[in-house]
Write a protein that holds these residues in place. Structure first.
Motif, PDB file in Angstrom:
ATOM      1  N   LYS A 100     -25.476  93.062 -51.398  1.00 42.96           N
ATOM      2  CA  LYS A 100     -24.904  92.808 -52.731  1.00 42.96           C
ATOM      3  C   LYS A 100     -23.474  92.277 -52.597  1.00 42.96           C
ATOM      4  O   LYS A 100     -23.056  91.393 -53.348  1.00 42.96           O
ATOM      5  CB  LYS A 100     -24.891  94.106 -53.552  1.00 42.96           C
ATOM      6  CG  LYS A 100     -26.230  94.410 -54.213  1.00 42.96           C
ATOM      7  CD  LYS A 100     -26.217  95.742 -54.963  1.00 42.96           C
ATOM      8  CE  LYS A 100     -25.363  95.698 -56.193  1.00 42.96           C
ATOM      9  NZ  LYS A 100     -25.783  96.637 -57.241  1.00 42.96           N
ATOM     10  N   LYS A 101     -22.727  92.819 -51.620  1.00 43.10           N
ATOM     11  CA  LYS A 101     -21.333  92.353 -51.414  1.00 43.10           C
ATOM     12  C   LYS A 101     -21.321  90.900 -50.947  1.00 43.10           C
ATOM     13  O   LYS A 101     -20.453  90.123 -51.310  1.00 43.10           O
ATOM     14  CB  LYS A 101     -20.644  93.234 -50.360  1.00 43.10           C
ATOM     15  CG  LYS A 101     -20.176  94.542 -50.943  1.00 43.10           C
ATOM     16  CD  LYS A 101     -18.934  95.068 -50.185  1.00 43.10           C
ATOM     17  CE  LYS A 101     -18.454  96.360 -50.817  1.00 43.10           C
ATOM     18  NZ  LYS A 101     -19.105  97.555 -50.253  1.00 43.10           N
ATOM     19  N   GLU A 102     -22.316  90.535 -50.133  1.00 43.27           N
ATOM     20  CA  GLU A 102     -22.401  89.149 -49.640  1.00 43.27           C
ATOM     21  C   GLU A 102     -22.749  88.165 -50.753  1.00 43.27           C
ATOM     22  O   GLU A 102     -22.471  86.989 -50.665  1.00 43.27           O
ATOM     23  CB  GLU A 102     -23.525  89.052 -48.589  1.00 43.27           C
ATOM     24  CG  GLU A 102     -23.068  89.166 -47.161  1.00 43.27           C
ATOM     25  CD  GLU A 102     -24.270  89.131 -46.230  1.00 43.27           C
ATOM     26  OE1 GLU A 102     -25.069  88.180 -46.288  1.00 43.27           O
ATOM     27  OE2 GLU A 102     -24.429  90.114 -45.470  1.00 43.27           O
ATOM     28  N   HIS A 103     -23.464  88.668 -51.773  1.00 46.26           N
ATOM     29  CA  HIS A 103     -23.918  87.795 -52.879  1.00 46.26           C
ATOM     30  C   HIS A 103     -23.500  88.409 -54.215  1.00 46.26           C
ATOM     31  O   HIS A 103     -24.352  88.868 -54.987  1.00 46.26           O
ATOM     32  CB  HIS A 103     -25.442  87.633 -52.852  1.00 46.26           C
ATOM     33  CG  HIS A 103     -25.959  87.062 -51.580  1.00 46.26           C
ATOM     34  ND1 HIS A 103     -25.918  85.721 -51.286  1.00 46.26           N
ATOM     35  CD2 HIS A 103     -26.505  87.670 -50.502  1.00 46.26           C
ATOM     36  CE1 HIS A 103     -26.437  85.512 -50.083  1.00 46.26           C
ATOM     37  NE2 HIS A 103     -26.793  86.675 -49.581  1.00 46.26           N
ATOM     38  N   PRO A 104     -22.206  88.411 -54.517  1.00 46.09           N
ATOM     39  CA  PRO A 104     -21.761  89.095 -55.737  1.00 46.09           C
ATOM     40  C   PRO A 104     -22.306  88.454 -57.021  1.00 46.09           C
ATOM     41  O   PRO A 104     -22.345  89.095 -58.063  1.00 46.09           O
ATOM     42  CB  PRO A 104     -20.227  88.975 -55.671  1.00 46.09           C
ATOM     43  CG  PRO A 104     -19.942  87.926 -54.661  1.00 46.09           C
ATOM     44  CD  PRO A 104     -21.107  87.836 -53.740  1.00 46.09           C
ATOM     45  N   ASP A 105     -22.756  87.195 -56.913  1.00 43.74           N
ATOM     46  CA  ASP A 105     -23.320  86.518 -58.094  1.00 43.74           C
ATOM     47  C   ASP A 105     -24.833  86.756 -58.218  1.00 43.74           C
ATOM     48  O   ASP A 105     -25.471  86.251 -59.138  1.00 43.74           O
ATOM     49  CB  ASP A 105     -23.039  85.005 -58.018  1.00 43.74           C
ATOM     50  CG  ASP A 105     -23.492  84.399 -56.684  1.00 43.74           C
ATOM     51  OD1 ASP A 105     -23.598  85.157 -55.675  1.00 43.74           O
ATOM     52  OD2 ASP A 105     -23.751  83.183 -56.652  1.00 43.74           O
TER      53      ASP A 105
END
Ligand code: 13P
Ligand code: SF4
Length: 301
Positions: A100-105
């Motif tokens: 989730k941190k890698e893909h905040p969008d």
């Protein structure tokens, strides 16, 4: 005269005001004593509608956990506490947190086959019956989908406009279905329709006439003019299909058995009604957080 196991189950059901829910993959004799037999979505819905105080869940752990999350005040029993879904264990909350941190969008869509603490990190849940609809409905263009890569690939093929970040989980029961066996069954039964579960690999889905959840297969077979079907999912479903469609023929896949789904026996159901164990226990905080994505899914029904 000593009462049979089935008679004892019936009596204890009344004593405890209990309902028995069974997944479509359960053993025939377990399906026969259930009040409702269905797929993951249908059984979650039944769990929210029941007036019973006790739910005996004949299935695997994530299904019983979903019933508990949706009914925290009820007693939910899983007759064999080791009946788990190995695919649900393939993603954990910590690793999903990193993704989730890698893909905040990205929005997280968690298959219902997940643990409660993974659901607690999701924006919405889905099952194989509503995955396409749920992904389509999300505002974000980017979807983080856990844990079933094959279901994710299937949804991606139906919703090409979304970017799907897929987790490398699989259900071995479906992933290991061999193309050679499917081709042989098609050759042996040229009139048969091939129905497969979207947890199968893409090259198997490509060969199929339709990809459905287990209840999707039940509904399709009922109305189809066809008389023969190759059933590309766990073999247990064939029992229900045969029972509800006399005169139609079903050809199972020889390898498609989920050992965890077969752990529940009548004797274990009886014992769980006698002892009101093993109960599902989850912390209030995890239930509160996991209920949000589950309820969002239920509200879309
Ligand atoms: P269904 O929701 O289609 O019944 O699938 C559940 C499952 O565990 C598939 O392997
Ligand atoms: Fe899990 Fe596969 Fe068994 Fe379904 S069939 S419960 S996805 S291991």
């Amino acid at each position: 005269m000593e009462k049979s196991v089935v008679q004892q189950i019936e009596k204890l059901k009344k004593t405890h005001n209990a309902v028995i829910l069974a997944h479509n993959y359960q053993r025939p004799e377990v399906q026969d004593i259930a009040d409702f037999v269905g797929d993951s979505l249908d059984l979650s819905l039944k769990a929210t509608k029941t007036e019973a105080n006790v739910i005996v869940f004949c299935g695997v752990d994530f299904m019983a956990e979903a019933a508990k999350i949706l009914n925290p005040e009820k007693t939910v029993l899983l007759p064999d506490k080791t009946a788990n879904c190995p695919m649900a264990e393939m993603v954990d909350a910590e690793s999903l947190g990193w993704l989730k941190k890698e893909h905040p969008d990205g929005e997280v869509v968690a298959y219902i086959n997940t643990t409660a603490d993974v659901k607690a990190l999701a924006d919405i849940c889905c099952t194989s019956a509503n995955g396409v609809k749920i992904v389509k409905s999300r505002a974000s263009k980017k979807i983080i989908f856990v844990p079933d890569r094959n279901l994710g690939l299937y949804i991606q093929s139906q919703v090409p406009k979304k970017e799907m970040i897929l987790w490398p989980g699989v259900c071995r029961t479906h992933h290991d279905i061999k193309k050679e066996e499917i081709l042989l069954l098609k050759q042996q039964h040229p009139e048969a329709e091939l129905l497969v579960h979207p947890e199968c690999q893409p090259d198997i889905i490509k060969l199929a006439d339709h990809a459905f959840s287990t209840n999707g297969m039940v509904d399709h077979v009922k109305t189809s003019p066809k008389k023969e079907f190759i059933i590309g999912t766990e073999q247990g479903l064939c029992y229900r299909l045969e029972k509800e469609n006399p005169g139609k023929k079903f050809y199972p896949i020889s390898t498609a058995i989920c050992p965890n789904m077969k752990k529940t026996t009548l004797e274990k159901v009886l014992k769980s009604l006698q002892t009101l164990e093993p109960k599902i226990h989850l912390s209030d905080e995890i239930m509160r957080r996991a209920r949000i994505p589950l309820q969002r899914m239920m509200d879309m029904k």
